[in-house]
Each structure stands twice: as C-alpha cells, then as structure tokens.
Design a protein around this motif. Structure first.
Motif, PDB file in Angstrom:
ATOM      1  N   GLY A 124       0.794  -1.165   0.078  1.00 35.86           N
ATOM      2  CA  GLY A 124      -0.096   0.193  -0.029  1.00 35.86           C
ATOM      3  C   GLY A 124       0.934   1.227   0.134  1.00 35.86           C
ATOM      4  N   GLY A 125       0.178   2.307   0.442  1.00 39.09           N
ATOM      5  CA  GLY A 125       0.650   3.526   0.740  1.00 39.09           C
ATOM      6  C   GLY A 125       2.167   3.759   1.020  1.00 39.09           C
ATOM      7  N   ARG A 151       4.263   2.740  -2.147  1.00 39.69           N
ATOM      8  CA  ARG A 151       3.965   3.795  -3.292  1.00 39.69           C
ATOM      9  C   ARG A 151       4.909   4.997  -2.835  1.00 39.69           C
ATOM     10  NH1 ARG A 151      -1.049   5.894  -1.509  1.00 39.69           N
ATOM     11  NH2 ARG A 151       0.248   7.175  -0.358  1.00 39.69           N
ATOM     12  N   ASP A 210       1.984  -0.527   6.491  1.00 39.01           N
ATOM     13  CA  ASP A 210       1.030  -1.732   6.355  1.00 39.01           C
ATOM     14  C   ASP A 210       1.679  -2.922   6.061  1.00 39.01           C
ATOM     15  OD1 ASP A 210      -1.659  -0.574   7.211  1.00 39.01           O
ATOM     16  OD2 ASP A 210      -1.224   0.740   5.321  1.00 39.01           O
ATOM     17  N   ARG A 246      -7.986  -6.553  -4.554  1.00 43.09           N
ATOM     18  CA  ARG A 246      -9.085  -5.911  -3.825  1.00 43.09           C
ATOM     19  C   ARG A 246      -8.672  -4.408  -3.509  1.00 43.09           C
ATOM     20  NH1 ARG A 246      -8.491  -4.643   1.330  1.00 43.09           N
ATOM     21  NH2 ARG A 246      -6.838  -5.638   2.315  1.00 43.09           N
ATOM     22  N   ARG A 247      -7.313  -3.962  -4.048  1.00 39.04           N
ATOM     23  CA  ARG A 247      -6.918  -2.624  -3.563  1.00 39.04           C
ATOM     24  C   ARG A 247      -7.494  -1.558  -4.545  1.00 39.04           C
ATOM     25  NH1 ARG A 247      -3.545  -2.594   0.733  1.00 39.04           N
ATOM     26  NH2 ARG A 247      -3.399  -4.484   1.729  1.00 39.04           N
ATOM     27  N   ASP A 248      -7.509  -0.387  -4.206  1.00 37.00           N
ATOM     28  CA  ASP A 248      -8.157   0.690  -4.865  1.00 37.00           C
ATOM     29  C   ASP A 248      -7.311   1.116  -6.317  1.00 37.00           C
ATOM     30  OD1 ASP A 248      -6.289   1.650  -3.457  1.00 37.00           O
ATOM     31  OD2 ASP A 248      -7.690   3.225  -2.266  1.00 37.00           O
ATOM     32  N   ASN A 255      -1.289   1.687  -5.494  1.00 37.83           N
ATOM     33  CA  ASN A 255      -1.578   1.198  -4.176  1.00 37.83           C
ATOM     34  C   ASN A 255      -1.484  -0.306  -3.841  1.00 37.83           C
ATOM     35  OD1 ASN A 255      -1.591   4.022  -3.203  1.00 37.83           O
ATOM     36  ND2 ASN A 255      -3.964   3.858  -3.050  1.00 37.83           N
ATOM     37  N   ASP A 279     -17.108  -0.339  -3.573  1.00 31.19           N
ATOM     38  CA  ASP A 279     -17.032   0.695  -2.559  1.00 31.19           C
ATOM     39  C   ASP A 279     -16.936   2.007  -3.066  1.00 31.19           C
ATOM     40  OD1 ASP A 279     -16.110   2.178  -0.432  1.00 31.19           O
ATOM     41  OD2 ASP A 279     -14.287   0.860  -0.250  1.00 31.19           O
ATOM     42  N   ARG A 314     -13.801   4.686  -2.881  1.00 32.49           N
ATOM     43  CA  ARG A 314     -12.859   4.644  -3.619  1.00 32.49           C
ATOM     44  C   ARG A 314     -12.880   5.933  -4.763  1.00 32.49           C
ATOM     45  NH1 ARG A 314     -13.287  -1.743  -4.406  1.00 32.49           N
ATOM     46  NH2 ARG A 314     -12.288  -2.230  -2.424  1.00 32.49           N
ATOM     47  N   ARG A 345     -11.559   8.837  -2.919  1.00 31.22           N
ATOM     48  CA  ARG A 345     -10.036   8.333  -2.631  1.00 31.22           C
ATOM     49  C   ARG A 345      -9.316   8.877  -3.962  1.00 31.22           C
ATOM     50  NH1 ARG A 345      -7.834   5.175   1.452  1.00 31.22           N
ATOM     51  NH2 ARG A 345      -6.580   4.464   0.085  1.00 31.22           N
ATOM     52  N   ARG A 383      -8.918  12.281  -4.437  1.00 34.20           N
ATOM     53  CA  ARG A 383      -7.989  12.466  -3.245  1.00 34.20           C
ATOM     54  C   ARG A 383      -6.529  12.406  -3.663  1.00 34.20           C
ATOM     55  NH1 ARG A 383      -5.059   9.664   0.933  1.00 34.20           N
ATOM     56  NH2 ARG A 383      -6.726   8.640   1.352  1.00 34.20           N
ATOM     57  N   PHE A 384      -6.339  11.306  -4.167  1.00 37.36           N
ATOM     58  CA  PHE A 384      -5.000  11.019  -4.571  1.00 37.36           C
ATOM     59  C   PHE A 384      -4.496  11.702  -5.893  1.00 37.36           C
ATOM     60  CE2 PHE A 384      -5.465   6.900  -2.367  1.00 37.36           C
ATOM     61  CZ  PHE A 384      -4.750   7.064  -1.434  1.00 37.36           C
TER      62      PHE A 384
HETATM   63  P1  ATP Z   1      -2.380   7.649   3.089  1.00 34.33           P
HETATM   64  O1  ATP Z   1      -2.032   6.945   4.317  1.00 34.33           O
HETATM   65  O2  ATP Z   1      -1.395   8.619   2.778  1.00 34.33           O
HETATM   66  O3  ATP Z   1      -3.948   8.170   3.095  1.00 34.33           O
HETATM   67  P2  ATP Z   1      -2.656   5.334   1.703  1.00 34.33           P
HETATM   68  O4  ATP Z   1      -2.401   4.695   0.756  1.00 34.33           O
HETATM   69  O5  ATP Z   1      -1.734   4.379   2.899  1.00 34.33           O
HETATM   70  O6  ATP Z   1      -2.375   6.553   1.898  1.00 34.33           O
HETATM   71  P3  ATP Z   1      -4.897   4.111   3.583  1.00 34.33           P
HETATM   72  O7  ATP Z   1      -6.136   4.701   3.766  1.00 34.33           O
HETATM   73  O8  ATP Z   1      -3.700   4.350   4.678  1.00 34.33           O
HETATM   74  O9  ATP Z   1      -4.183   4.906   2.224  1.00 34.33           O
HETATM   75  O10 ATP Z   1      -4.837   2.494   3.187  1.00 34.33           O
HETATM   76  C1  ATP Z   1      -3.594   1.750   2.933  1.00 34.33           C
HETATM   77  C2  ATP Z   1      -3.797   0.963   1.611  1.00 34.33           C
HETATM   78  O11 ATP Z   1      -5.008   0.084   1.900  1.00 34.33           O
HETATM   79  C3  ATP Z   1      -3.924   1.787   0.412  1.00 34.33           C
HETATM   80  O12 ATP Z   1      -2.655   2.027  -0.334  1.00 34.33           O
HETATM   81  C4  ATP Z   1      -4.767   0.646  -0.501  1.00 34.33           C
HETATM   82  O13 ATP Z   1      -3.839  -0.287  -1.005  1.00 34.33           O
HETATM   83  C5  ATP Z   1      -5.482  -0.268   0.566  1.00 34.33           C
HETATM   84  N1  ATP Z   1      -6.946   0.579   0.664  1.00 34.33           N
HETATM   85  C6  ATP Z   1      -7.305   1.619   1.637  1.00 34.33           C
HETATM   86  N2  ATP Z   1      -8.525   2.060   1.293  1.00 34.33           N
HETATM   87  C7  ATP Z   1      -9.030   1.127   0.309  1.00 34.33           C
HETATM   88  C8  ATP Z   1     -10.462   0.924  -0.238  1.00 34.33           C
HETATM   89  N3  ATP Z   1     -11.332   1.824   0.152  1.00 34.33           N
HETATM   90  N4  ATP Z   1     -10.414   0.070  -1.167  1.00 34.33           N
HETATM   91  C9  ATP Z   1      -9.256  -0.687  -1.491  1.00 34.33           C
HETATM   92  N5  ATP Z   1      -8.301  -0.453  -1.182  1.00 34.33           N
HETATM   93  C10 ATP Z   1      -8.101   0.278  -0.063  1.00 34.33           C
END
Ligand code: ATP
Ligand code: MG
Length: 503
Positions: free
Chosen positions: A36-37, A40, A52, A148-150, A154, A196, A199, A202, A205-206
């Motif tokens: 995830g984040g 990235r 994570d 399943r990630r957005d 990520n 969802d 997203r 999100r 936002r990204f």
């Molecule tokens: P930041 O922490 O800067 O907001 P992030 O990408 O780490 O960005 P988080 O909300 O911390 O965002 O989520 C961690 C990871 O979990 C994301 O990078 C993504 O892979 C996954 N994720 C979070 N929310 C969703 C969602 N609604 N649908 C799918 N995947 C998600």
C-alpha cells in the motif's frame, strides 16, 4: 519518481525493524509483505508514517480450505505481530483487534526517532453485495489481497522474508502508472467503484495530493458510478474532502469532483456557484472558478485547514444573493451575510466540527468584504479600529483571505487594491502597537460611571460608555483614563446628569 532496484530497495529498508519482521515471519512459517501507501511513497519520495504489512499463511494442501466461511478463520496478522512483540519486548507496544483479524505495533524510533505504527493483517479476499460497502471477507492469497486494492499505485508489495527481502511484486503495472502519473484501478473500474464508492473520493484525493491525472477509463467509470456515493457515510466523505483541502493545490480536487459529477451530490451549494449568466451582453464571473483561485491563493500562504474552508465558503452566498438590476448589471448584495448564515448548516450536514472552528469560519465569511471596502475608500483610523475589534485575534487570517480574494485580471485595478491593502495593514500594525485594540476595554468602566453619578444600572450608563468608545475609536480623544473621564463628565452634563458629592 525514482527507479529502485532490489538492492536499492534493500537499502531503503535498512532499518532493523524490517529485518526483524522478516526474520520473525521466517521462524513462524509465514510470508510477510509491505503493501500500500508505504511502498508507493518509497517510489514517490514522500514521507509516510503508517506502515501496512500483509501476512500470508502458506496453504497446507492436507488441510481443507476455508473458502466460503465468511470470516477469517486464522489470523496470521495477529500471530506475527504477537511474535514480533515478544522479540522486541519494551521497544514495541501491541494492540490486537480480534474482530478485524488485525494487530498494530507501535515501534519507537524506526529511523526518524518518531513512533511508527505498523499494522499487520492476514491476506484477504473480498466479495461485495450491491447494497452495502461491507464486503464478505475471507482468507486469501497475496494476489487476492492485491486484487481488492483501490489503485494500481496502491497495489504494490515488497517481500520482507529473508530469502526474498526487497523483492517487489507489481501485478498491475503500478510502477508504470507512477511514471506516467496516472490514477487507475487494478481491475474493472466500474466494479471497483461500485463495490466501494468511497474509492471515488480516494481517487480524486490521490489525484489532488499527488498531482496525478485520472486515467480515462477510470474517469468514465467515476461519472457512471457517481450516484453510488450516496451509500457512503458523511464521516468518511469529509475525511477525504479535508485531505483534498489540505493538499498543496486543493482546486485540482474540486475540478475533478465536478468533472466526475460528484460535486452536486456531496456539495450542492458549491456546485451552484458554477457557470456564468449573460444578460444584455453582461456576464458575471464564474464564482466557482474564482473561489478555487482564492482557495489556492490561501493554500500557498497557510496550511490552516479552517482558513482554507473560509476561502472555499467566502462567496457561498453569491448564488442566493444574485440579482439583475437594470442599469447596474449583476449584483450580489449582502452575499457575505447570506453566506455567513449558510456556514453552520453546511458544517452540520457535512459533519464538520460545530465548535469554535465553525465560529471562526462564520466570522471570516461575514467579514470578508470589510478590508476591501476600507481599502477601496479612505483608510480611516475609526474604520480600521472597528475592523480590528470585530476580527479580534483573527485579523491576520482575515487579511490573508482578503488579499487572496483579489483575483482581478485587470493589472491596474489589482495594483491599486494591493497598494491600499498595504495601507490598511500598516494602519493595523500602527493602531495595534498604539492601543492594542484586539483586547480593547473601555478605560472608564460601568461601575465608575454609576459611582460618579449615583446611578443604578440603567440605560444612561450604556449610552455614556458607547459615547466614550466612539470618541476614542474615531480618534477624537486619546485612549487614556484621564481623557475618557473628562469626556464622560462633559457628555453627562449635556445629558443632565450631575456627579454626586464624595463623602
Ligand atoms: P495515506 O495513508 O497517505 O492516506 P494510503 O494509500 O496509505 O494513503 P490508507 O487509507 O492508509 O491509504 O490505506 C492503505 C492501503 O489500503 C492503500 O494503499 C490501499 O492499498 C488500501 N486501501 C485503503 N482503502 C481502500 C479502499 N477503500 N479500497 C481498496 N483499497 C483500499
Ligand atoms: Mg496509509
């Protein structure tokens, strides 16, 4: 974006904790991946504080699979976190969330001497039904978990197990998208957004935080699925909206929300500002784009979220106050007061705080025309003093907002305004230094007036206090007790009051 080889990745992850996580997983017979984040942001060279990890329990072919059971049966994330806690002892603090199958380790000084939160969760597979954003969650493989990630950016993972330490898993060309600065979903965007709808927020936002473009098919799916945002709770929406607001150039987010068709659904008052009307050949400016310009201007000079909200809402009363006046053209009379009244209902609906932060935004919206009116006219002491009194400690923020509000394309007009503004600022500084009006109190108190004239609390006391205040603020008398008392005696005489004899 930086290119990272496995060797460089190993260097970037040289903090001992990453090795300790990997070794503990080895000993427990588990696979562990950073996801995830955090991954990235390694490529984007952004600071990232929460980490994570996805933990995978390799399938034992002799055991029946847990597919279809609905809830995770094993919780490898919790098991690994517990084992790491055992290893680190007092260097880590463990919280377990059994219902979610997750655990969190707070580790002191990973690299930067700050506490870092590391979240451990078992790899999962999700399936959604149409009416809810709550998926059915099952144990899954790493691939299921990344599917399943957005967004593709990520959905990267880096293995931490010793023999594969630093190996990157990039199933959806997330790296390429990062290079092209694109936000795209890993799978069908219609399914991703419909499953969802948060997203979609999100996504915008990204795009705003990273200044990335939304990839074309993803964009089209936003438009098709916008209506589904209605099943998302306001608390989650406002979370994302505030992240947009705190980005370096928040206007990007609002333009994207509008393009996606999300803006009228989540923020109808702002959507109502879009567009230009022409009558008898006269057009007013597009208040939506003007507002975004002001918001960006403020964002350049302040990271105060509430000042940014004040900028976003400063003209929110314009659509409701808009009139066409024959001979004059378009007018927006009292839009600041109408706008001020709209702030509380907006804050309430959006689940923004209803405390002093709301009052601050209301105040700035209500007062935002004043410095401009003063700068447009003669800059008098009394006008500046009144402004100081009403704005109180928020005067500097009000001035920042008003300066940001001057978006005239006419260079001459802009220069005149800014010059007059400078004059207002100088006068403010001068008056503040002289008599500190922010915390001004009348040098003659009500008690003194009552005592002097032998009065009980009554209307005359208030009238005298007001007369003294006006005289001081309009610089007719100095702001001292002596002058104020003398003035009070004169005015009281004119009102037919005489001082009582002192015993
Ligand atoms: P930041 O922490 O800067 O907001 P992030 O990408 O780490 O960005 P988080 O909300 O911390 O965002 O989520 C961690 C990871 O979990 C994301 O990078 C993504 O892979 C996954 N994720 C979070 N929310 C969703 C969602 N609604 N649908 C799918 N995947 C998600
Ligand atoms: Mg995060």
């Amino acid at each position: 974006m930086r290119q990272i080889t496995t060797r460089e990745m190993q260097k970037l992850l040289s903090a001992p904790i990453f090795h300790e996580i990997g070794q503990t997983a080895d000993e427990s017979g588990l696979e562990v991946y950073l996801v995830g984040g955090y991954v990235r942001d390694l490529f984007l060279e952004r600071p990232s504080k929460d980490i994570d990890c996805v933990v995978v329990q390799p399938q034992d072919p002799s055991q029946p699979s847990h597919e279809g059971m609905g809830t995770p049966v094993v919780a490898p994330g919790i098991n690994l976190a517990k084992a790491i806690k055992k290893r680190l002892g007092r260097r880590a603090h463990l919280s377990v969330f059994k219902n979610f199958g997750t655990a969190q380790l707070k580790v002191e000084s990973l690299k930067f001497k700050v506490e870092t939160e590391i979240e451990f969760v078992g790899a999962r597979r999700e399936s959604y039904s149409h009416n809810s954003r709550k998926p059915i969650v099952e144990d899954g493989t790493l691939e299921d978990d990344l599917d399943r990630r957005d967004f593709t950016i990520n959905a990267l993972a880096v293995c931490l197990n010793s023999d594969r330490f630093g190996e990157l898993i990039d199933r959806f060309d997330g790296l390429l998208d990062m290079e092209d600065r694109l936000i795209a979903t890993p799978l069908d965007p219609d399914i991703t957004f419909s499953d969802d709808p948060l997203r979609m927020m999100r996504c915008v936002r990204f795009a705003t935080q990273l200044r990335f473009q939304i990839e074309e098919e993803t964009q089209d799916a936003l438009v098709r699925n916008a209506e589904r945002i209605k099943i998302i709770s306001q608390e989650r929406i406002i979370d994302e909206l505030n992240k947009i607001m705190l980005s370096p150039q928040p206007s990007i987010g609002f333009v994207e929300l509008s393009r996606a068709g999300l803006l009228p659904l989540i923020f109808p008052e702002l959507a109502a500002m879009e567009g230009v009307e022409v009558r008898e050949g006269r057009a007013h400016k597009d208040n939506f784009y003007h507002t975004l310009e002001v918001l960006d201007n403020v964002a350049r000079s302040s990271d105060n979220l509430w000042l940014r909200w004040a900028a976003l809402l400063h003209d929110i009363g314009k659509p409701r106050s808009k009139r066409w006046e024959h001979g004059t053209g378009w007018t927006f009379k009292n839009h600041n007061y109408i706008g001020q009244k709209m702030v509380a209902p907006i804050f309430r609906r959006m689940k923004l705080p209803l405390d002093e932060r709301l009052h601050y935004v209301e105040k700035l919206v209500g007062l935002h025309m004043r410095p401009i009116a003063i700068a447009d006219d003669e800059v008098t002491d009394s006008a500046v003093r009144r402004l100081l009194f009403e704005a109180g400690e928020d005067i500097d923020d009000l001035m920042t907002l008003c300066e940001a509000d001057i978006t005239s394309k006419n260079a001459e007009r802009k220069r005149t305004f800014l010059q007059n503004f400078q004059l207002v600022r100088e006068k403010l500084a001068d008056l503040q230094a002289r008599d500190n009006y922010r915390t001004w109190t009348n040098p003659v108190a009500g008690e003194e007036i009552m005592e002097t004239f032998g009065l009980a609390p009554c209307r005359e006391v208030g009238v005298l206090k007001q007369l003294i205040k006006d005289a001081i603020w309009e610089s007719r008398i100095p702001n001292t007790h002596e002058a104020a008392r003398q003035y009070m005696l004169e005015q009281a005489q004119a009102m037919g009051l005489t001082p009582v004899e002192k015993q």
